[in-house]
Design an enzyme around this catalytic site. Structure first.
Site, mmCIF file in Angstrom:
data_model
loop_
_atom_site.group_PDB
_atom_site.id
_atom_site.type_symbol
_atom_site.label_atom_id
_atom_site.label_comp_id
_atom_site.label_asym_id
_atom_site.label_seq_id
_atom_site.Cartn_x
_atom_site.Cartn_y
_atom_site.Cartn_z
ATOM 1 C CE LYS A 115 58.690 -39.482 74.472
ATOM 2 N NZ LYS A 115 57.920 -39.792 72.687
ATOM 3 C CE LYS A 197 45.633 -40.192 77.170
ATOM 4 N NZ LYS A 197 45.554 -39.495 75.788
ATOM 5 C CE LYS A 200 51.404 -47.353 73.674
ATOM 6 N NZ LYS A 200 50.113 -47.490 71.353
#
Ligand code: TRP
Length: 331
Positions: A115, A197, A200
């Site tokens: 991140k 995977k 969204k």
């Protein structure tokens, strides 16, 4: 809460719509656990602000996530459903735990490293201490089991380490949680790049199915799903696209791979993709209907999260009180 049952805690960030992957891989399972365990599910808005959010959007998404949980079958009469920021003990315990967590441990978290690369202009302290807040979430409810995806296992391991260390220094107060690995969890992959995977945040919107999208959108995306060139409907590591479609079909219908393969033997890919698309779209129909109904009943939704917060606060306060006492605060 019933004393004889084990406690399960899990949480989802209100960072967008639920996908078919989240549903088949996690939430559908949570629904099945409600009778066997004391289930506590949270919408972790405090975790969400570790990356910059638009306030009005965050508010909307938190409520929508709550409604999606209920629409998927989480029953507020059985499980405790609450919004993290409604329970102040999360922030309070998080502080105490952060004084029992090493910088080195947090620096090793792969999600933090990822991140900080992704949000290089906003590497805030919350992003760094995120796993401590997550440990607080879990430990406040004396959770025995935590259903999490692989990407969260390192955080869960840290929560265990923090709990063990705290217990070592202050005496046994915290329950050391374990990962809950479902017996049959479906790992749903992207329809466009079946090596990764379903997510969204996939830049290609045809890669994922949202629970609340229209039936036509769902069917259209399945029709466009990536397959391969040999035209045989069978599960195999060298056929990731077809294997994923078979997995999805089985997760939705409860059929075994063999049954599904037999059902589609001799059929073409076009027919197969259409059949899977229609089956999925039909199975999502009741979820969408329930969601629409809830979105028209603001008062009911408010009652659910207020009630959930009250129950969660009650449990969390007791654990926090014990922790405060142990560390030497006057309570
Ligand atoms: N970090 C989790 C995720 O991004 C969400 C989360 C926050 C969580 N607190 C939790 C999951 C406690 C399980 C238990 O997916």
């Amino acid at each position: 809460m019933e004393q004889t049952k084990k406690t399960i805690f899990s949480a989802v960030q209100p960072s967008g719509d639920i996908t078919l992957g989240n549903y088949l891989g996690a939430i559908k399972n949570w629904v099945n656990l409600q009778d066997e365990y004391n289930c506590i599910y949270s919408i972790v808005d405090m975790h969400a602000i570790t990356v910059r959010q638009t306030p009005a959007e965050l508010r909307k998404r938190s409520l929508e996530l709550l409604m999606q949980y209920i629409a998927c079958g989480i029953d507020p009469e059985k499980a405790i459903l609450f919004i993290q920021s409604h329970v102040p003990a999360h922030a309070q315990l998080s502080w105490v735990l952060s004084c029992n967590t090493q910088m080195g441990e947090l620096s090793r978290m792969t999600q933090f490293k990822d991140k900080s690369k992704k949000h290089a202009d906003d590497i805030n302290a919350g992003l760094f201490t995120y796993p401590v807040l997550m440990a607080a979430d879990i430990l406040l409810y004396k959770a025995d089991l935590v259903p999490v995806g692989n990407d969260q296992l390192q955080h869960l391991e840290l929560a265990r380490d923090i709990a063990n260390r705290f217990n070592f220094h202050y005496g046994d107060v915290l329950t050391v949680p374990e990962a809950y690995i479902p017996k049959a969890g479906a790992r749903i992959m992207s329809l466009q790049s079946p090596e990764s995977k379903m997510s969204k945040s996939d830049p290609n919107p045809n890669g994922f199915i949202k629970l609340l999208e229209t039936k036509d959108d769902t069917i259209r995306k399945f029709k466009r799903a990536v397959t391969d060139s040999d035209n045989e409907i069978r599960k195999s590591p060298d056929k990731p696209g077809i294997s994923n479609l078979l997995d999805i079909y089985c997760a939705v219908t409860g059929k075994t791979t063999e049954e599904a393969e037999a059902e589609f033997a001799g059929k073409g890919y076009g027919d197969f993709k259409l059949a899977v698309g229609e089956t999925v779209a039909d199975s999502l129909e009741p979820i969408r209907a329930k969601f629409d109904q809830l979105s028209k009943d603001k008062a009911y939704v408010e009652e659910i999260y207020k009630n959930g917060a009250q129950q969660a606060n009650y449990i969390a306060q007791r654990v926090l009180g014990k922790v405060y006492k142990k560390v030497g605060f006057i309570v």
